[in-house]
Every structure is written in C-alpha cells, then in structure tokens.
Design a protein around this motif. Structure first.
Motif, PDB file in Angstrom:
ATOM      1  N   LEU A  45       0.840  -1.402  -0.104  1.00  0.00           N
ATOM      2  CA  LEU A  45       0.277  -0.409   0.205  1.00  0.00           C
ATOM      3  C   LEU A  45       0.982   1.032   0.323  1.00  0.00           C
ATOM      4  O   LEU A  45       0.713   1.917  -0.555  1.00  0.00           O
ATOM      5  CB  LEU A  45      -1.133   0.163   1.393  1.00  0.00           C
ATOM      6  N   LEU A  46       1.550   1.343   1.251  1.00  0.00           N
ATOM      7  CA  LEU A  46       2.828   2.597   0.688  1.00  0.00           C
ATOM      8  C   LEU A  46       3.397   2.603  -0.248  1.00  0.00           C
ATOM      9  O   LEU A  46       3.795   3.604  -0.886  1.00  0.00           O
ATOM     10  CB  LEU A  46       3.673   1.988   2.020  1.00  0.00           C
ATOM     11  N   MET A  47       3.921   1.680  -1.254  1.00  0.00           N
ATOM     12  CA  MET A  47       4.438   1.853  -2.307  1.00  0.00           C
ATOM     13  C   MET A  47       3.741   1.905  -3.641  1.00  0.00           C
ATOM     14  O   MET A  47       4.258   2.368  -4.485  1.00  0.00           O
ATOM     15  CB  MET A  47       5.219   0.072  -3.431  1.00  0.00           C
ATOM     16  N   ASN A  48       2.195   1.643  -3.402  1.00  0.00           N
ATOM     17  CA  ASN A  48       1.246   2.208  -4.456  1.00  0.00           C
ATOM     18  C   ASN A  48       0.501   3.491  -4.581  1.00  0.00           C
ATOM     19  O   ASN A  48      -0.090   4.082  -4.580  1.00  0.00           O
ATOM     20  CB  ASN A  48       0.101   0.979  -4.675  1.00  0.00           C
ATOM     21  N   MET A  49       1.618   4.321  -2.684  1.00  0.00           N
ATOM     22  CA  MET A  49       0.569   5.194  -2.297  1.00  0.00           C
ATOM     23  C   MET A  49      -0.239   5.727  -2.094  1.00  0.00           C
ATOM     24  O   MET A  49      -0.956   6.804  -2.168  1.00  0.00           O
ATOM     25  CB  MET A  49       1.462   6.395  -3.585  1.00  0.00           C
ATOM     26  N   LYS A  50      -0.468   4.867  -1.871  1.00  0.00           N
ATOM     27  CA  LYS A  50      -2.381   4.675  -1.087  1.00  0.00           C
ATOM     28  C   LYS A  50      -1.928   4.905   0.118  1.00  0.00           C
ATOM     29  O   LYS A  50      -2.188   4.462   1.937  1.00  0.00           O
ATOM     30  CB  LYS A  50      -2.522   3.179  -1.352  1.00  0.00           C
ATOM     31  N   VAL A  51      -1.864   6.535   0.683  1.00  0.00           N
ATOM     32  CA  VAL A  51      -1.278   6.752   1.748  1.00  0.00           C
ATOM     33  C   VAL A  51      -2.663   6.564   2.651  1.00  0.00           C
ATOM     34  O   VAL A  51      -2.997   6.646   4.396  1.00  0.00           O
ATOM     35  CB  VAL A  51      -0.776   8.302   1.740  1.00  0.00           C
ATOM     36  N   ASP A  52      -3.949   7.716   2.040  1.00  0.00           N
ATOM     37  CA  ASP A  52      -5.378   7.120   3.275  1.00  0.00           C
ATOM     38  C   ASP A  52      -5.490   5.821   3.489  1.00  0.00           C
ATOM     39  O   ASP A  52      -6.049   5.729   4.904  1.00  0.00           O
ATOM     40  CB  ASP A  52      -6.080   7.502   2.604  1.00  0.00           C
ATOM     41  N   TRP A  53      -5.675   5.005   3.006  1.00  0.00           N
ATOM     42  CA  TRP A  53      -5.511   3.801   3.057  1.00  0.00           C
ATOM     43  C   TRP A  53      -4.621   3.138   3.968  1.00  0.00           C
ATOM     44  O   TRP A  53      -5.038   2.137   4.849  1.00  0.00           O
ATOM     45  CB  TRP A  53      -5.416   2.523   2.139  1.00  0.00           C
ATOM     46  N   VAL A  54      -3.413   3.611   4.120  1.00  0.00           N
ATOM     47  CA  VAL A  54      -2.169   2.950   5.106  1.00  0.00           C
ATOM     48  C   VAL A  54      -2.710   3.629   6.712  1.00  0.00           C
ATOM     49  O   VAL A  54      -2.508   2.963   7.369  1.00  0.00           O
ATOM     50  CB  VAL A  54      -1.163   3.713   4.581  1.00  0.00           C
ATOM     51  N   ALA A  55      -3.118   4.682   6.130  1.00  0.00           N
ATOM     52  CA  ALA A  55      -3.609   5.274   8.374  1.00  0.00           C
ATOM     53  C   ALA A  55      -4.581   4.937   8.636  1.00  0.00           C
ATOM     54  O   ALA A  55      -4.737   4.312   9.192  1.00  0.00           O
ATOM     55  CB  ALA A  55      -3.965   6.633   7.903  1.00  0.00           C
ATOM     56  N   VAL A  56      -5.517   4.056   8.175  1.00  0.00           N
ATOM     57  CA  VAL A  56      -7.089   3.315   7.713  1.00  0.00           C
ATOM     58  C   VAL A  56      -6.424   1.818   8.511  1.00  0.00           C
ATOM     59  O   VAL A  56      -6.487   1.826   9.501  1.00  0.00           O
ATOM     60  CB  VAL A  56      -7.812   3.112   7.373  1.00  0.00           C
ATOM     61  N   ALA A  57      -5.446   0.971   7.906  1.00  0.00           N
ATOM     62  CA  ALA A  57      -4.740  -0.415   7.912  1.00  0.00           C
ATOM     63  C   ALA A  57      -3.904  -0.096   9.368  1.00  0.00           C
ATOM     64  O   ALA A  57      -3.326  -1.441  10.008  1.00  0.00           O
ATOM     65  CB  ALA A  57      -3.966  -0.207   6.371  1.00  0.00           C
ATOM     66  N   VAL A  58      -3.045   1.325   9.150  1.00  0.00           N
ATOM     67  CA  VAL A  58      -1.532   1.080  10.516  1.00  0.00           C
ATOM     68  C   VAL A  58      -3.134   1.212  11.528  1.00  0.00           C
ATOM     69  O   VAL A  58      -2.320   0.680  12.936  1.00  0.00           O
ATOM     70  CB  VAL A  58      -1.334   2.164  10.613  1.00  0.00           C
ATOM     71  N   GLN A  59      -4.194   2.273  11.402  1.00  0.00           N
ATOM     72  CA  GLN A  59      -4.976   2.415  12.980  1.00  0.00           C
ATOM     73  C   GLN A  59      -5.487   1.115  13.182  1.00  0.00           C
ATOM     74  O   GLN A  59      -5.335   0.567  14.569  1.00  0.00           O
ATOM     75  CB  GLN A  59      -6.249   3.347  12.607  1.00  0.00           C
ATOM     76  N   THR A  60      -6.176   0.268  12.527  1.00  0.00           N
ATOM     77  CA  THR A  60      -6.682  -1.375  12.649  1.00  0.00           C
ATOM     78  C   THR A  60      -6.311  -2.119  12.471  1.00  0.00           C
ATOM     79  O   THR A  60      -6.141  -2.794  13.808  1.00  0.00           O
ATOM     80  CB  THR A  60      -7.185  -1.509  11.285  1.00  0.00           C
ATOM     81  N   LEU A  61      -4.015  -2.241  12.357  1.00  0.00           N
ATOM     82  CA  LEU A  61      -3.720  -3.032  13.189  1.00  0.00           C
ATOM     83  C   LEU A  61      -2.942  -2.757  14.558  1.00  0.00           C
ATOM     84  O   LEU A  61      -2.619  -3.133  15.313  1.00  0.00           O
ATOM     85  CB  LEU A  61      -1.992  -3.076  12.065  1.00  0.00           C
ATOM     86  N   HIS A  62      -2.636  -1.379  14.450  1.00  0.00           N
ATOM     87  CA  HIS A  62      -2.417  -1.179  15.798  1.00  0.00           C
ATOM     88  C   HIS A  62      -3.745  -1.392  16.748  1.00  0.00           C
ATOM     89  O   HIS A  62      -3.100  -1.733  18.497  1.00  0.00           O
ATOM     90  CB  HIS A  62      -2.417   0.370  16.093  1.00  0.00           C
TER      91      HIS A  62
END
Length: 182
Positions: free
Chosen positions: A127-144
C-alpha cells in the motif's frame, strides 16, 4: 444434498475422511453463499472436536473468499487455539489480521491485495509503495488495535519501522539543488 448426506451419516457408518470431506464441502458452500450463520450451525453440530478442527483447517487451506477466510480464522482462533501448533496459530492469526485490514480497504481494491491477506506487513508495504496513504492510515490504525496483546510475529515496532523507512525514502531527493549566481 448436504443435509441428506448428514442424515445418511447418522444412519450408517461413514469413514472419517469421507465425513471430513462432506462437511468441508458443505462448509465451503455455505461460506461462498455468504451464509455465516448456517456455517456456524454446521460447525456446532459436529460432535467430534478433532473432525471439526480438521474441517475448519482444511477449509481455510482451500483459500476461500475474504469473508470466508476471516470467518474461519476467527473460528479456529476462538475454538481451537490450544490445539494448534505455535506456527499454525501465528499463521491463522496473521490471516485474521490481514483479512481485517483488507476489509478496511475499498471493496473494488480488495482483490488487488487479497493474495497478501496472510502477510499484513507486506500488504502495508505494498500500500505504501502504491502511494495509498489514506488507506495506509486506516490500515495502521486497524493493525495497532488488533496487535494489542497478540503475538503473531508482527509488532507495533515493525509497523513503525516500515513507516519510518518509507517516510525517509519520501524525503530522499536524488539530485542536489544548485544555486543560481548573478
């Protein structure tokens, strides 16, 4: 047909492997149809815990759709956690967490990352490599949230390290700025 086979099973002895195959196919059919309630009822009707564990694990190994994988990983963790080896437990928990992260992505994009569902850290990197920053934010919150108290081989520090690595790369300029002189 599956219900008829279940009735037959109660009337005549059926070899264990055939019984496992029957219930596995029935379970996968219900999960593919999206009927999680009937799938849960089927698993609860199976009296032998060893057979139920085999059916659930074999069904998960068939790589069903996202919702089915999530259901099976959750069921195995909830009911057979102590029966699983540490490696298998970590694998199933990683799949559960990965499928949970996938469910946070827009539905049309999930298919692009489904193959990474058992490797949530790699999914995050993709997701980071595909520049999906908004998705990464939600994914990181979910992972935490999901990693709190879990031991699956992924830690919050691993996520932070990955984010730091890509943040550093984002600020790395491959050329030097030259001053214009008058």
């Amino acid at each position: 047909d599956y219900e008829l086979c279940e009735e037959w099973e109660h009337l005549y002895p059926v070899p264990r492997e055939d019984l496992i195959n029957l219930h596995r196919e029935h379970l996968l059919h219900l999960l593919e149809m999206g009927d999680m309630e009937k799938a849960l009822q089927l698993l609860q009707r199976i009296e032998d815990p060893g057979v139920c564990l085999a059916i659930s694990e074999q069904s998960l190994d068939q790589h069903p759709n996202l919702a089915a994988s999530h259901f099976l990983a959750d069921y195995l963790t909830a009911h057979f956690y102590a029966s699983l080896t540490t490696a298998r437990r970590n694998e199933i928990q990683a799949l559960y967490i990965g499928s949970k992260v996938l469910l946070t992505l827009p539905e049309v994009s999930r298919v692009n990352y489904f193959h990474l569902s058992s490797r949530p850290l790699l999914m995050l990197e993709q997701l980071l490599m595909n520049m999906k920053v908004d998705w990464v934010a939600v994914a990181v919150q979910t992972l935490h949230q999901l990693l709190a108290g879990q031991e699956i081989g992924i830690t919050v520090e691993d996520i932070d390290s990955l984010l730091s690595k890509y943040a550093e790369k984002a600020l790395n300029f491959p050329f030097t700025l030259k001053e214009k002189r008058s």
